[in-house]
Each structure stands twice: as C-alpha cells, then as structure tokens.
Design an enzyme around this catalytic site. Structure first.
Site, PDB file in Angstrom:
ATOM      1  N   ARG A  19      46.683  39.261  34.947  1.00  0.00           N
ATOM      2  CA  ARG A  19      46.537  39.689  36.184  1.00  0.00           C
ATOM      3  C   ARG A  19      47.487  39.353  37.353  1.00  0.00           C
ATOM      4  O   ARG A  19      47.977  40.024  37.963  1.00  0.00           O
ATOM      5  CB  ARG A  19      45.063  39.838  36.345  1.00  0.00           C
ATOM      6  CG  ARG A  19      44.241  40.625  35.604  1.00  0.00           C
ATOM      7  CD  ARG A  19      42.629  40.390  36.032  1.00  0.00           C
ATOM      8  NE  ARG A  19      42.410  38.977  35.697  1.00  0.00           N
ATOM      9  CZ  ARG A  19      41.251  38.547  36.328  1.00  0.00           C
ATOM     10  NH1 ARG A  19      40.613  39.351  37.294  1.00  0.00           N
ATOM     11  NH2 ARG A  19      41.093  37.183  36.296  1.00  0.00           N
ATOM     12  N   ASN A  37      40.608  43.044  34.603  1.00  0.00           N
ATOM     13  CA  ASN A  37      40.258  42.902  33.293  1.00  0.00           C
ATOM     14  C   ASN A  37      39.161  43.997  33.091  1.00  0.00           C
ATOM     15  O   ASN A  37      38.447  44.217  33.943  1.00  0.00           O
ATOM     16  CB  ASN A  37      39.750  41.507  32.966  1.00  0.00           C
ATOM     17  CG  ASN A  37      40.822  40.741  33.045  1.00  0.00           C
ATOM     18  OD1 ASN A  37      41.829  40.895  32.562  1.00  0.00           O
ATOM     19  ND2 ASN A  37      40.275  39.224  33.152  1.00  0.00           N
TER      20      ASN A  37
END
Length: 90
Positions: A19, A37
C-alpha cells in the site's frame, strides 16, 4: 482526459509495504485515488489520471515492492470521482 481504474492485485501483497509503495508510485506519477487491503488478502486500488499515467501504474502493480509476489492484476474502467490526492485507506 481523466480516466478512472478499479484495480485488484492478487498474490503475496499484504504485509510487504504494497500500500505505501503504491501510494509513493501513484504520487510520483501524478495519480489521485486510494489503495486498501481487502479481507481476502488482495489489494484494491482506485486510481485516476491519464491513460498513460494509469498504464504506468498498472505496469508497476505487476511487480510491486521488493518483497511482494504478485500473482495477478486485473482492472476495469470506472466513472471518475475527482479524487484530489492519493491516500491509503484502512
């Protein structure tokens, strides 16, 4: 022309800085949107930019950060939402 991609990344992509690395890459490319996520261990990205910017992000997503093991990247075009920056959603 602004385009919007909904991107799903599968593989070993959680717990490997995917990320944060995506945020860094998107910002470097001038792309706005978010990354998060998913409960099934995938990573989901909504990204907005030019087609060239988004293709560059997709190319990067296939590799990801150093410890990622990307198995598959899929995307579909969506309706632009006029994001103003690229963020990590929790």
């Amino acid at each position: 022309m602004l385009k919007h991609y909904n991107i799903t990344v599968k593989g070993k992509v959680q717990g490997v800085w995917y990320r944060k690395s995506t945020q860094d890459k998107a910002r470097a490319l001038g792309i706005n949107g978010f990354v998060k996520n998913l409960p099934n261990r995938d990573v989901y990205i909504e990204a907005e930019g030019t087609e060239i910017q988004l293709k560059s992000l997709l190319d990067w997503c296939l590799i990801g950060p150093e410890y990622a093991k990307v198995a598959h990247v899929s995307f579909k075009e969506g309706i632009p939402k006029a994001f103003t920056r690229f963020e990590i959603e929790r």
